[in-house]
Design a protein around this motif. Structure first.
Motif, mmCIF file in Angstrom:
data_model
loop_
_atom_site.group_PDB
_atom_site.id
_atom_site.type_symbol
_atom_site.label_atom_id
_atom_site.label_comp_id
_atom_site.label_asym_id
_atom_site.label_seq_id
_atom_site.Cartn_x
_atom_site.Cartn_y
_atom_site.Cartn_z
ATOM 1 N N CYS A 35 91.400 1.818 68.306
ATOM 2 C CA CYS A 35 90.197 1.616 69.107
ATOM 3 C C CYS A 35 89.010 2.139 68.295
ATOM 4 O O CYS A 35 88.946 3.344 67.997
ATOM 5 C CB CYS A 35 90.299 2.361 70.431
ATOM 6 N N PRO A 36 88.086 1.268 67.886
ATOM 7 C CA PRO A 36 87.012 1.693 66.974
ATOM 8 C C PRO A 36 86.222 2.903 67.451
ATOM 9 O O PRO A 36 85.808 3.732 66.657
ATOM 10 C CB PRO A 36 86.128 0.444 66.881
ATOM 11 N N GLY A 37 86.019 3.027 68.763
ATOM 12 C CA GLY A 37 85.250 4.157 69.274
ATOM 13 C C GLY A 37 86.053 5.424 69.453
ATOM 14 O O GLY A 37 85.478 6.485 69.736
ATOM 15 N N LEU A 46 91.703 11.972 57.197
ATOM 16 C CA LEU A 46 92.042 11.325 55.929
ATOM 17 C C LEU A 46 90.802 10.691 55.302
ATOM 18 O O LEU A 46 90.566 10.813 54.081
ATOM 19 C CB LEU A 46 93.121 10.264 56.147
ATOM 20 N N ARG A 47 89.990 10.047 56.110
ATOM 21 C CA ARG A 47 88.764 9.430 55.586
ATOM 22 C C ARG A 47 87.821 10.486 55.016
ATOM 23 O O ARG A 47 87.183 10.265 53.979
ATOM 24 C CB ARG A 47 88.066 8.635 56.693
ATOM 25 N N GLU A 48 87.706 11.622 55.710
ATOM 26 C CA GLU A 48 86.826 12.692 55.223
ATOM 27 C C GLU A 48 87.291 13.216 53.866
ATOM 28 O O GLU A 48 86.476 13.676 53.060
ATOM 29 C CB GLU A 48 86.789 13.832 56.245
ATOM 30 N N ARG A 49 88.594 13.153 53.598
ATOM 31 C CA ARG A 49 89.136 13.579 52.302
ATOM 32 C C ARG A 49 88.993 12.506 51.233
ATOM 33 O O ARG A 49 89.393 12.710 50.089
ATOM 34 C CB ARG A 49 90.621 13.918 52.462
ATOM 35 N N GLY A 50 88.458 11.342 51.595
ATOM 36 C CA GLY A 50 88.288 10.272 50.627
ATOM 37 C C GLY A 50 89.456 9.314 50.538
ATOM 38 O O GLY A 50 89.518 8.494 49.610
ATOM 39 N N VAL A 51 90.410 9.395 51.490
ATOM 40 C CA VAL A 51 91.557 8.486 51.509
ATOM 41 C C VAL A 51 91.122 7.165 52.151
ATOM 42 O O VAL A 51 90.596 7.146 53.252
ATOM 43 C CB VAL A 51 92.729 9.105 52.295
ATOM 44 N N ARG A 72 89.184 -12.311 68.603
ATOM 45 C CA ARG A 72 90.107 -11.532 67.763
ATOM 46 C C ARG A 72 89.467 -11.237 66.409
ATOM 47 O O ARG A 72 89.628 -10.145 65.861
ATOM 48 C CB ARG A 72 91.422 -12.294 67.572
ATOM 49 N N LEU A 73 88.755 -12.204 65.855
ATOM 50 C CA LEU A 73 88.077 -11.975 64.575
ATOM 51 C C LEU A 73 87.004 -10.908 64.711
ATOM 52 O O LEU A 73 86.859 -10.042 63.837
ATOM 53 C CB LEU A 73 87.476 -13.278 64.058
ATOM 54 N N ALA A 74 86.245 -10.958 65.794
ATOM 55 C CA ALA A 74 85.197 -9.951 66.011
ATOM 56 C C ALA A 74 85.808 -8.561 66.154
ATOM 57 O O ALA A 74 85.275 -7.574 65.632
ATOM 58 C CB ALA A 74 84.375 -10.312 67.247
ATOM 59 N N ALA A 75 86.940 -8.471 66.860
ATOM 60 C CA ALA A 75 87.600 -7.175 67.024
ATOM 61 C C ALA A 75 88.108 -6.641 65.690
ATOM 62 O O ALA A 75 88.004 -5.438 65.403
ATOM 63 C CB ALA A 75 88.762 -7.308 68.014
ATOM 64 N N LEU A 76 88.634 -7.532 64.856
ATOM 65 C CA LEU A 76 89.116 -7.106 63.541
ATOM 66 C C LEU A 76 87.952 -6.641 62.670
ATOM 67 O O LEU A 76 88.040 -5.616 61.978
ATOM 68 C CB LEU A 76 89.863 -8.266 62.871
ATOM 69 N N ALA A 77 86.846 -7.371 62.713
ATOM 70 C CA ALA A 77 85.660 -6.971 61.945
ATOM 71 C C ALA A 77 85.141 -5.618 62.407
ATOM 72 O O ALA A 77 84.703 -4.785 61.592
ATOM 73 C CB ALA A 77 84.568 -8.038 62.087
ATOM 74 N N GLU A 78 85.197 -5.359 63.707
ATOM 75 C CA GLU A 78 84.731 -4.073 64.246
ATOM 76 C C GLU A 78 85.573 -2.916 63.700
ATOM 77 O O GLU A 78 85.056 -1.849 63.364
ATOM 78 C CB GLU A 78 84.811 -4.107 65.771
ATOM 79 N N ARG A 79 86.867 -3.130 63.568
ATOM 80 C CA ARG A 79 87.744 -2.092 63.036
ATOM 81 C C ARG A 79 87.487 -1.869 61.550
ATOM 82 O O ARG A 79 87.526 -0.722 61.079
ATOM 83 C CB ARG A 79 89.205 -2.464 63.300
ATOM 84 N N VAL A 80 87.223 -2.932 60.826
ATOM 85 C CA VAL A 80 86.889 -2.800 59.410
ATOM 86 C C VAL A 80 85.666 -1.912 59.238
ATOM 87 O O VAL A 80 85.645 -0.987 58.408
ATOM 88 C CB VAL A 80 86.623 -4.190 58.794
ATOM 89 N N GLU A 81 84.648 -2.171 60.024
ATOM 90 C CA GLU A 81 83.397 -1.421 59.887
ATOM 91 C C GLU A 81 83.566 0.030 60.346
ATOM 92 O O GLU A 81 82.999 0.949 59.743
ATOM 93 C CB GLU A 81 82.295 -2.129 60.669
ATOM 94 N N LEU A 83 86.190 1.824 60.076
ATOM 95 C CA LEU A 83 86.980 2.542 59.078
ATOM 96 C C LEU A 83 86.326 2.584 57.710
ATOM 97 O O LEU A 83 86.794 3.290 56.820
ATOM 98 C CB LEU A 83 88.371 1.899 58.960
ATOM 99 N N GLY A 84 85.269 1.797 57.506
ATOM 100 C CA GLY A 84 84.648 1.718 56.190
ATOM 101 C C GLY A 84 85.600 1.175 55.139
ATOM 102 O O GLY A 84 85.614 1.640 53.994
#
Length: 449
Positions: A35-37, A46-51, A72-81, A83-84
Motif C-alpha cells: 500500500c503506497p501510503g 532498507l530504502r534509507e540504507r540505500g537498498v 491496475r497500471l495506475a496502481a502499479l505506477a503509484e507503487r513505483v513512485e 518506492l523510488g
C-alpha cells in the motif's frame, strides 16, 4: 539499465532476516501486496540504507487478449513512485479470460498461465506492453514464466518469442532460470537453446528459485532449495552475459536465515563460475566470428518488423482460445482440442490447491473454524465455482456457499462462519459501524445475567 547486484525477494515473513543479511544490494517486493501510503517499516528502513526496492507485479495479465486495465497500471505506477524504483517488472502471462470480448463469463486464474507462442499472441502482447510502457514512469521488464501445459500449433520457440518481443517493443527482460528448468522438465525445451536465442543485451535481471518434481512434473514452488540444475543454467547464462542483477525468490516454507544466506552465496558462486567460463567463450566466439566474416562477408542488421498493433479480430481469436483453456482448468468444461488431457488435469488440481492455500492465507480464520474439513470443503467448492473476483471475494463466496448448503452440520461452527461472513461482507466491518460498540456492550451485559 541500472546495476542492481545481488538481491532477495522481500516477504513479510522474512523481513527481519533480509534486513540483517550481509551483501544484499536490492530487494524485490510483490507490488499488489504493498500500500503506497503505508509501506512496511522494513522496506522503509532498507530504502534509507540505500537498498533498491523493485516492485514485481503479478496481476496485469499482459499476455491476455484484453488491453491492460488503466486502474491496475495506475496502481502499479503509484507503487513505483512510492518506492523510488529504477524499474518495474511483470510477467508474460494471462491471468484472466472471458468477459465482453468473448461474450462469456469473466474468469480469474489466480495464477500465471502461458501465452501461446503464435504471431497473433505476439502481436497482442507487443501492443499490451507498449500500453504499459506508456503508462509507467520507469522502464518495464517482463518475465518468462514456468508452465505445466503447452499450447498446440505454436509457431516459435521461447527464445524466438522473447527475441521478437524485445526487438519490437524495446522492453527489458527478466529471465527466470528456474522457469527455464521447469519448461525443460515439463515441455522438453532445452535451456541452452533458449539462452542462445535470447537478446542478452535486453536482460534487466535474473530470478533464481527452487521447486520439486512429482510424477515427472516439475512444480515451480518457490518453497524449496534451489537445485543444482537451476544453478547450472545460471552459470550458462553468466558465461554468455553478466546480468545487471540476480535475485533469490522464496515465497513459502522459509528456512532459517543461515540457510537463505547459503543459497544467496551459491548463486554468487554460480555467477562467478559463469564469468570465468565466459572469458574462454568470448575468445572462441571472436575467432568464430572472424572466420565467418572472412567466408561470407559481414551480416547486415536485422530487419525491423512491422510495429502495427493487434486488431480486434486478433484479440477476439486469442480471447476465445484463452477463455476455453481457462474454463477447462477452473470450471470443468471440455478440454480444448490439441491439449494434453492428463497434463491439464495436473494443472487444474494445482490451481485448485493454490487457490485453497491463498484463501487460507488471506482468511486465516477459516482453517481454524473448519479444522481438518477446510481443505476438502474448499476443493469441493472450487470444482463448482470458478474464481471471478480475487481471493478475498473468493473467501466470502466460499463461506456463503457453505451456509446456503447448510454446511458444516455442526450448528456452532455454522454460527461462527456466519458471524465471520457478516463481519466482512459489507462495505465496512460490522465492528466499525455506528452502534456496534453499544451492541457488543449490551450483549456482554445480557450474557452475564
Amino acid at each position: 539499465m541500472a546495476r542492481l547486484g545481488t538481491g532477495i525477494g522481500w516477504r513479510p515473513e522474512i523481513a527481519d532476516v533480509v534486513e540483517r543479511m550481509p551483501g544484499i544490494d536490492w530487494v524485490e517486493a510483490v507490488a499488489e501486496n504493498l500500500c503506497p501510503g503505508h509501506l512496511p517499516d522494513s522496506l522503509l528502513r532498507l530504502r534509507e540504507r540505500g537498498v533498491t526496492v523493485v516492485p514485481h507485479g503479478v496481476s496485469l495479465g499482459l499476455g491476455g487478449a484484453e488491453r491492460p486495465d488503466a486502474g491496475r497500471l495506475a496502481a502499479l505506477a503509484e507503487r513505483v513512485e512510492a518506492l523510488g524504483s529504477p524499474l518495474v517488472t511483470e510477467h508474460i502471462a494471462f491471468v484472466r479470460a472471458g468477459g465482453p470480448l468473448t461474450a462469456s463469463p469473466l474468469l480469474e486464474a489466480g495464477h500465471l498461465l502461458p501465452v501461446p507462442r503464435t504471431r497473433d499472441a505476439l502481436d497482442v502482447l507487443c501492443e499490451n506492453v507498449r500500453v504499459a510502457q506508456d503508462a509507467l514512469p520507469v522502464p518495464l521488464a517482463v518475465e518468462n514464466i514456468a508452465a505445466l501445459v503447452s499450447w498446440p500449433d505454436e509457431e516459435m520457440t521461447e527464445g524466438q518469442f522473447l527475441y521478437e518481443l524485445a526487438d519490437r517493443t524495446g522492453v527489458r527482460l527478466l529471465i527466470d532460470v528456474a522457469n527455464l528448468h521447469t519448461n525443460h522438465v515439463n515441455r522438453g525445451e532445452d535451456p541452452a537453446e533458449a539462452l542462445a536465442e535470447l537478446p542478452l543485451e535486453a536482460i534487466a535481471y535474473v530470478h533464481v528459485a527452487g521447486g520439486f518434481e512429482r510424477d515427472g512434473v516439475w512444480h515451480d514452488s518457490h518453497a524449496h532449495p534451489v537445485p543444482r540444475p537451476v544453478l547450472d543454467i545460471l552459470t550458462d547464462l553468466a558465461s554468455r552475459v553478466m546480468p545487471p542483477g540476480v535475485l533469490l525468490e522464496r515465497d513459502e516454507n522459509f528456512p532459517e536465515g543461515d540457510e537463505l544466506a547459503g543459497e544467496v552465496e551459491a548463486i554468487r558462486g554460480a555467477m562467478e563460475k559463469g564469468r570465468a567460463a565466459g572469458t574462454a567463450r568470448a575468445a572462441e566466439q571472436r575467432r568464430a566470428a572472424a572466420t565467418a566474416r572472412a567466408a561470407d562477408g559481414a551480416v547486415g542488421p536485422r530487419a525491423a518488423r512491422d510495429g502495427s498493433g493487434a486488431g480486434d479480430a486478433v484479440r477476439q481469436r486469442l480471447g476465445l482460445a484463452q477463455a476455453a483453456l481457462l474454463s477447462a482448468l477452473v470450471a470443468g468444461t471440455p478440454v480444448p482440442e490439441g491439449f494434453d488431457r492428463v497434463r491439464l488435469g495436473v494443472q487444474a488440481r494445482a490451481l485448485a490447491g493454490k487457490r485453497a492455500d491463498v484463501v487460507a492465507r488471506v482468511a486465516p480464520e477459516l482453517p481454524v473454524v473448519l479444522g481438518a474439513g477446510y481443505r476438502p470443503a474448499f476443493l469441493a467448492y472450487a470444482q463448482q465455482r470458478p474464481m471471478t473476483g480475487g481471493y478475498r471475494r473468493d473467501a466470502l463466496d466460499f463461506v456463503e456457499h457453505l451456509m446456503r448448503n447448510g454446511r458444516p452440520r455442526d450448528a456452532d461452527v455454522r454460527h461462527e462462519l456466519r458471524e465471520w461472513w457478516l463481519e466482512r461482507s459489507g462495505p465496512q466491518p460490522r465492528s466499525a459501524r455506528p452502534g456496534a460498540r453499544w451492541a457488543r456492550a449490551t450483549r456482554r451485559v445480557l450474557l452475564r445475567r
